[in-house]
Design a protein around this motif. Structure first.
Motif, PDB file in Angstrom:
ATOM      1  N   GLY A  35      -4.077   9.916 -26.707  1.00 13.26           N
ATOM      2  CA  GLY A  35      -4.085   8.568 -26.175  1.00 13.26           C
ATOM      3  C   GLY A  35      -5.170   8.345 -25.145  1.00 13.26           C
ATOM      4  O   GLY A  35      -5.270   7.264 -24.576  1.00 13.26           O
ATOM      5  N   ASP A  36      -5.987   9.348 -24.885  1.00 11.41           N
ATOM      6  CA  ASP A  36      -7.065   9.222 -23.924  1.00 11.41           C
ATOM      7  C   ASP A  36      -8.403   8.969 -24.608  1.00 11.41           C
ATOM      8  O   ASP A  36      -9.456   9.286 -24.068  1.00 11.41           O
ATOM      9  CB  ASP A  36      -7.168  10.494 -23.073  1.00 11.41           C
ATOM     10  CG  ASP A  36      -5.973  10.680 -22.175  1.00 11.41           C
ATOM     11  OD1 ASP A  36      -5.315   9.676 -21.881  1.00 11.41           O
ATOM     12  OD2 ASP A  36      -5.722  11.820 -21.766  1.00 11.41           O
ATOM     13  N   SER A  37      -8.386   8.398 -25.804  1.00 14.25           N
ATOM     14  CA  SER A  37      -9.635   8.222 -26.550  1.00 14.25           C
ATOM     15  C   SER A  37     -10.575   7.247 -25.862  1.00 14.25           C
ATOM     16  O   SER A  37     -11.793   7.431 -25.897  1.00 14.25           O
ATOM     17  CB  SER A  37      -9.344   7.768 -27.978  1.00 14.25           C
ATOM     18  OG  SER A  37      -8.675   6.523 -27.963  1.00 14.25           O
ATOM     19  N   GLN A  38     -10.059   6.213 -25.235  1.00 14.32           N
ATOM     20  CA  GLN A  38     -10.943   5.275 -24.545  1.00 14.32           C
ATOM     21  C   GLN A  38     -11.659   5.950 -23.390  1.00 14.32           C
ATOM     22  O   GLN A  38     -12.849   5.761 -23.193  1.00 14.32           O
ATOM     23  CB  GLN A  38     -10.138   4.075 -24.040  1.00 14.32           C
ATOM     24  CG  GLN A  38      -9.640   3.187 -25.144  1.00 14.32           C
ATOM     25  CD  GLN A  38      -8.829   2.018 -24.606  1.00 14.32           C
ATOM     26  OE1 GLN A  38      -8.504   1.976 -23.429  1.00 14.32           O
ATOM     27  NE2 GLN A  38      -8.509   1.083 -25.481  1.00 14.32           N
ATOM     28  N   LYS A  39     -10.947   6.763 -22.646  1.00 16.07           N
ATOM     29  CA  LYS A  39     -11.568   7.479 -21.531  1.00 16.07           C
ATOM     30  C   LYS A  39     -12.586   8.491 -22.047  1.00 16.07           C
ATOM     31  O   LYS A  39     -13.668   8.651 -21.477  1.00 16.07           O
ATOM     32  CB  LYS A  39     -10.480   8.175 -20.713  1.00 16.07           C
ATOM     33  CG  LYS A  39     -10.969   8.862 -19.479  1.00 16.07           C
ATOM     34  CD  LYS A  39     -11.408   7.870 -18.446  1.00 16.07           C
ATOM     35  CE  LYS A  39     -11.702   8.583 -17.142  1.00 16.07           C
ATOM     36  NZ  LYS A  39     -12.267   7.692 -16.147  1.00 16.07           N
ATOM     37  N   ALA A  40     -12.261   9.181 -23.148  1.00 13.73           N
ATOM     38  CA  ALA A  40     -13.186  10.156 -23.714  1.00 13.73           C
ATOM     39  C   ALA A  40     -14.455   9.482 -24.216  1.00 13.73           C
ATOM     40  O   ALA A  40     -15.562   9.983 -23.999  1.00 13.73           O
ATOM     41  CB  ALA A  40     -12.510  10.918 -24.851  1.00 13.73           C
ATOM     42  N   ASN A  41     -14.315   8.357 -24.891  1.00 14.66           N
ATOM     43  CA  ASN A  41     -15.500   7.637 -25.373  1.00 14.66           C
ATOM     44  C   ASN A  41     -16.335   7.102 -24.219  1.00 14.66           C
ATOM     45  O   ASN A  41     -17.566   7.082 -24.285  1.00 14.66           O
ATOM     46  CB  ASN A  41     -15.079   6.487 -26.289  1.00 14.66           C
ATOM     47  CG  ASN A  41     -14.552   6.982 -27.609  1.00 14.66           C
ATOM     48  OD1 ASN A  41     -14.879   8.080 -28.044  1.00 14.66           O
ATOM     49  ND2 ASN A  41     -13.706   6.184 -28.243  1.00 14.66           N
ATOM     50  N   GLN A  42     -15.697   6.680 -23.163  1.00 21.22           N
ATOM     51  CA  GLN A  42     -16.431   6.193 -22.002  1.00 21.22           C
ATOM     52  C   GLN A  42     -17.249   7.323 -21.378  1.00 21.22           C
ATOM     53  O   GLN A  42     -18.396   7.133 -20.997  1.00 21.22           O
ATOM     54  CB  GLN A  42     -15.449   5.632 -20.973  1.00 21.22           C
ATOM     55  CG  GLN A  42     -16.099   5.060 -19.735  1.00 21.22           C
ATOM     56  CD  GLN A  42     -15.067   4.553 -18.738  1.00 21.22           C
ATOM     57  OE1 GLN A  42     -13.869   4.737 -18.917  1.00 21.22           O
ATOM     58  NE2 GLN A  42     -15.538   3.923 -17.693  1.00 21.22           N
ATOM     59  N   LEU A  43     -16.672   8.531 -21.300  1.00 19.43           N
ATOM     60  CA  LEU A  43     -17.410   9.662 -20.744  1.00 19.43           C
ATOM     61  C   LEU A  43     -18.539  10.103 -21.661  1.00 19.43           C
ATOM     62  O   LEU A  43     -19.578  10.564 -21.191  1.00 19.43           O
ATOM     63  CB  LEU A  43     -16.459  10.827 -20.476  1.00 19.43           C
ATOM     64  CG  LEU A  43     -15.517  10.638 -19.292  1.00 19.43           C
ATOM     65  CD1 LEU A  43     -14.525  11.790 -19.214  1.00 19.43           C
ATOM     66  CD2 LEU A  43     -16.290  10.523 -18.000  1.00 19.43           C
ATOM     67  N   LEU A  44     -18.351   9.965 -22.988  1.00 23.72           N
ATOM     68  CA  LEU A  44     -19.419  10.337 -23.917  1.00 23.72           C
ATOM     69  C   LEU A  44     -20.631   9.427 -23.774  1.00 23.72           C
ATOM     70  O   LEU A  44     -21.767   9.846 -23.988  1.00 23.72           O
ATOM     71  CB  LEU A  44     -18.915  10.295 -25.358  1.00 23.72           C
ATOM     72  CG  LEU A  44     -18.031  11.448 -25.797  1.00 23.72           C
ATOM     73  CD1 LEU A  44     -17.501  11.195 -27.201  1.00 23.72           C
ATOM     74  CD2 LEU A  44     -18.818  12.740 -25.770  1.00 23.72           C
ATOM     75  N   GLN A  45     -20.408   8.176 -23.427  1.00 19.56           N
ATOM     76  CA  GLN A  45     -21.505   7.223 -23.326  1.00 19.56           C
ATOM     77  C   GLN A  45     -22.084   7.130 -21.922  1.00 19.56           C
ATOM     78  O   GLN A  45     -22.998   6.347 -21.693  1.00 19.56           O
ATOM     79  CB  GLN A  45     -21.018   5.849 -23.796  1.00 19.56           C
ATOM     80  CG  GLN A  45     -20.654   5.866 -25.262  1.00 19.56           C
ATOM     81  CD  GLN A  45     -20.116   4.542 -25.739  1.00 19.56           C
ATOM     82  OE1 GLN A  45     -20.220   3.539 -25.054  1.00 19.56           O
ATOM     83  NE2 GLN A  45     -19.542   4.535 -26.926  1.00 19.56           N
TER      84      GLN A  45
END
Length: 99
Positions: A35-45
């Protein structure tokens, strides 16, 4: 209620409570980080997510001082007890002697 009945009731409830504790460890997800995919994608970018100082590999240090500290640790000067100049924090120091 006699002691034996009370003991039997306590034993039975503790056994049932032990089985119920495992239910609390069941989750609907594979991991607790699901459920932390939004946070993970934000850190990737993120352009540079690391501290700029983390790339510094030239850590300054004094080799001779480091060797002296290790030698002092391995071979202490004396193990006979505390030095004579050791004082305890017992209050303000009072000068003795004539002025």
């Amino acid at each position: 209620m006699s002691k034996s009945k009370l003991l039997l009731v306590l034993l039975g409830t503790s056994l049932l409570a032990g089985c119920a504790a495992d239910y609390l460890h069941n989750y609907d997800t594979m991991t607790l980080a699901a459920g932390d995919s939004q946070k993970a994608n934000q850190l990737l970018q993120t352009v540079d997510p690391y501290n700029p100082a983390s790339n510094n590999t030239k850590i300054e240090g004094d080799g001779a001082r480091s060797v002296a500290v290790v030698q002092k640790y391995k071979y202490p000067a004396s193990a006979s007890g505390p030095a004579a100049s050791t004082t305890a924090n017992a209050g303000p120091s009072v000068a003795t002697g004539a002025n």
